[in-house]
Write a protein that holds these residues in place. Structure first.
Motif, PDB file in Angstrom:
ATOM      1  N   HIS A   1       0.850  -1.202   0.000  1.00 55.73           N
ATOM      2  CA  HIS A   1       0.000   0.000   0.000  1.00 55.73           C
ATOM      3  C   HIS A   1       0.881   1.246   0.000  1.00 55.73           C
ATOM      4  O   HIS A   1       0.766   2.116   0.873  1.00 55.73           O
TER       5      HIS A   1
ATOM      6  N   LYS B   1       0.787   8.981   1.536  1.00 53.03           N
ATOM      7  CA  LYS B   1      -0.212   9.971   1.974  1.00 53.03           C
ATOM      8  C   LYS B   1      -0.198  10.123   3.508  1.00 53.03           C
ATOM      9  O   LYS B   1      -0.223  11.236   4.050  1.00 53.03           O
TER      10      LYS B   1
ATOM     11  N   ALA C   1      -3.181   6.966  10.640  1.00 52.89           N
ATOM     12  CA  ALA C   1      -4.426   7.530  10.071  1.00 52.89           C
ATOM     13  C   ALA C   1      -5.237   8.188  11.188  1.00 52.89           C
ATOM     14  O   ALA C   1      -5.742   9.309  11.044  1.00 52.89           O
TER      15      ALA C   1
ATOM     16  N   GLU D   1      -0.757   4.806  -0.215  1.00 52.59           N
ATOM     17  CA  GLU D   1      -1.423   5.146   1.047  1.00 52.59           C
ATOM     18  C   GLU D   1      -0.377   5.513   2.107  1.00 52.59           C
ATOM     19  O   GLU D   1      -0.559   6.476   2.874  1.00 52.59           O
TER      20      GLU D   1
END
Ligand SMILES: Cc1cc2nc3c(=O)[nH]c(=O)nc-3n(C[C@H](O)[C@H](O)[C@H](O)COP(=O)(O)OP(=O)(O)OC[C@H]3O[C@@H](n4cnc5c(N)ncnc54)[C@H](O)[C@@H]3O)c2cc1C
Length: 360
Positions: free
Chosen positions: A243, A249, A350, A246
């Protein structure tokens, strides 16, 4: 280690030390935090040595603003070298200036911040003046007129305490190792020193500086927090997939809200060379560890990194250490971290990003 080296014969009451702080100004004429740290170290010595003198030498296009900004410090004299040719970092001109100011001040101890600009010049100037230079100095003290310093050797793995009788003695103070002085402003009288440059010293011309844009600059020595990324960010996750977009980010999102400095394990920065999916904003400059950097920050947070010794040795100057790893038996769990979160860093970061964005 305690060594005493040098050739100058010393009798009781030692030298009448003249302690010179060397500093260069920034483009806007200001002085940086590492300069104030060097000033603090020099003032500490000055206060501890009866009869010593503290003086300041400044280099830049214009030095009056900088001198005024620290005018309340205990320095008795300010020397300056000004001019366009002295505004930029260049070995030949910086060395000529340092030599001229040292001579004008009759300096016996020269204290400078170990910025890249001074670090490359000081040993050469020491050689010219028959002195000695020590780099990676993190502590200075004086007792009974005798100066001793603490410094690091071998990629900051060994600390030594030493004294020297050789003068002038050049000390490169590691940025981040001292409390910056809080000398106030005033009006300083600066004595200008003339430096006669040879044609050879102007042979190197600085045509410009290439550097990352401010928002792409991920290495922030002044940040409170070091945020380290490991190879786990690019590894297959529970769903059997990688990932990487991701991960990119989440990491950039965290840096944006936290203003942390970005460090990395060697494995992650090396992946680029192997043609694997990588995080494009990481380079070997971010690498922390035995063959990387040893940064100084109050806190550190490691993510997706195993915490092996060659990596964690680069954390020796990080105050509080935390790590997020899926592996409860990773190196962090074995005494390298104060707190280990055995958790999925994708999920944790996150959540943290969302919380920080909601409470800036
Ligand atoms: C001479 C020498 C010098 C070296 N110098 C350095 C150096 O300067 N700096 C350095 O870093 N290394 C250095 N190394 C390499 C070092 O030994 C390690 O190989 C390296 O640090 C491993 O990097 P890593 O922990 O990122 O990767 P890995 O060992 O692959 O570990 C990845 C970790 O990520 C975890 N992970 C995966 N997914 C997640 C997830 N979703 N959430 C949380 N955790 C997850 C895994 O459980 C694993 O623990 C050196 C080695 C040698 C031999």
């Amino acid at each position: 280690m305690d060594q005493e080296v040098g050739t100058t014969k010393r009798t009781k009451n030692y030298f009448m030390e003249t302690i010179l702080v060397l500093a260069h100004t920034e483009n806007d004429g200001s002085l940086t935090k590492p300069v104030r740290e060097a000033l603090h170290a020099a003032a500490t010595l000055h206060k501890s040595i009866a009869g010593s003198k503290l003086v300041v030498g400044l280099i830049g296009e214009n030095v009056q603003t900088a001198a005024n900004s620290i005018a309340a410090c205990p320095a008795t004299k300010y020397f300056g070298v000004t001019g366009v040719e002295f505004s930029q970092s260049r070995y030949a001109t910086d060395a000529a200036v340092a030599e001229a100011i040292c001579k004008a001040a009759a300096a016996t101890v020269v204290v400078a911040p170990a910025t890249s600009r001074w670090a490359r010049v000081l040993p050469g100037v020491a050689q010219r003046l028959g002195g000695r230079a020590d780099t990676h100095v993190t502590g200075v003290a004086a007792a009974d007129g005798k100066i001793s310093v603490n410094r690091w050797f071998y990629k900051q793995r060994m600390e030594g305490a030493l004294t020297r009788t050789q003068r002038p003695w050049f000390l490169g103070i590691d940025p981040g190792s001292q409390t910056p002085c809080d000398c106030g402003a005033g009006t300083a009288s600066v004595e200008m020193v003339t430096v006669n440059l040879t044609d050879a010293s102007k042979r190197t011309i600085v045509v410009g500086i290439r550097e990352p844009k401010a928002d792409a600059q991920t290495i922030r020595p002044d940040a409170q927090l070091l945020f380290v990324t490991g190879a786990g960010w690019t590894k297959k996750q529970a769903d059997g997939q990688t990932h990487v977009p991701e991960a990119e980010k989440l990491i950039l999102g965290f840096l944006k809200v936290s203003r942390a400095s970005l460090g990395s394990s060697k494995s992650l920065v090396d992946l680029g060379g192997e043609g694997q999916a990588v995080l494009p904003f990481l380079s070997h400059l971010n690498q922390v560890g035995q063959t990387g950097a040893t940064p100084r920050h109050a806190k550190g947070l490691s993510t997706c990194c195993h915490g092996e010794e060659p990596h964690t040795v680069g954390w020796r100057f990080i105050g509080e250490r935390r790590a997020i790893s899926l592996d409860p038996n990773c190196g962090w769990a074995r005494g390298k971290a104060d707190v280990l979160y055995v958790a999925d860093a994708f999920a944790v970061i996150a959540k943290v990003n969302a919380l920080l964005a909601a409470n800036p």
